[in-house]
Scaffold this active site. Sequence first.
Site, PDB file in Angstrom:
ATOM      1  CB  SER A   1      11.888  42.454 -48.779  1.00 50.19           C
ATOM      2  OG  SER A   1      11.402  41.575 -49.232  1.00 50.19           O
TER       3      SER A   1
ATOM      4  CB  SER B   1      16.026  39.077 -51.313  1.00 48.68           C
ATOM      5  OG  SER B   1      15.492  39.031 -52.544  1.00 48.68           O
TER       6      SER B   1
ATOM      7  CB  SER C   1      13.403  36.901 -56.159  1.00 49.64           C
ATOM      8  OG  SER C   1      14.445  37.966 -55.798  1.00 49.64           O
ATOM      9  N   GLY C   2      15.561  36.583 -53.669  1.00 51.54           N
ATOM     10  CA  GLY C   2      17.054  35.944 -53.560  1.00 51.54           C
ATOM     11  C   GLY C   2      17.957  36.431 -54.812  1.00 51.54           C
TER      12      GLY C   2
ATOM     13  CB  THR D   1      16.794  42.228 -54.711  1.00 49.76           C
ATOM     14  OG1 THR D   1      15.574  41.482 -54.569  1.00 49.76           O
ATOM     15  CG2 THR D   1      16.659  43.611 -54.569  1.00 49.76           C
TER      16      THR D   1
ATOM     17  CD  GLU E   1       6.310  42.069 -49.960  1.00 52.21           C
ATOM     18  OE1 GLU E   1       6.924  42.342 -51.165  1.00 52.21           O
ATOM     19  OE2 GLU E   1       5.236  42.406 -49.690  1.00 52.21           O
TER      20      GLU E   1
END
Length: 177
Positions: free
Chosen positions: A43, A82, A84-85, A87, A145
Amino acid sequence: MIAEEILNDLERILSKTDEKAFERFLDRLQPGKRIFIAGAGRSGYVGKCFAMRLMHLGYEAFVVGETNTPSIRPDDLLLAISSSGTTDSVVNAAKKALSHGAETLALTADTSSPLAQKSDFVIYIPSNDPKEDGSSPLPLGSKFELSALLFLEAAVSELMKHYGITEEEMKSRHSNL
């Protein structure tokens, strides 16, 4: 052919991305605004690609964590990327940017994530659909990505068109070292 499967996967994801969110994202990318980009891993590479294109367009763009990145200030913008949000480095950058009065945008596949909760505006890339059976040919986070890269490249194309920036003008800013 597998390339066709991948393109179909990306087309399906991007067709679910909110068009109004795309337009609101473009509205925030005002000329003269300094734009900071945070991301980790792949990312982060997508973010670096976007920062380079913004520089080609004539924007002041910085990648968080690079040695030449200045301090963020009010009226600046942070784009935090991100899937997953969650990181830590990206979420922490968003928190820090907000504490300095900067606007924070999240590009994520999880709208309930800590990153989304710490952002002024969220762009949802629906690449982690739990109903999918795992049949995608793309491994790990590649769907996010690649979708994020295409989303951001589409933004560059729209900014070029909106501001009348030509490829020749962009080439004049391209690295020559």
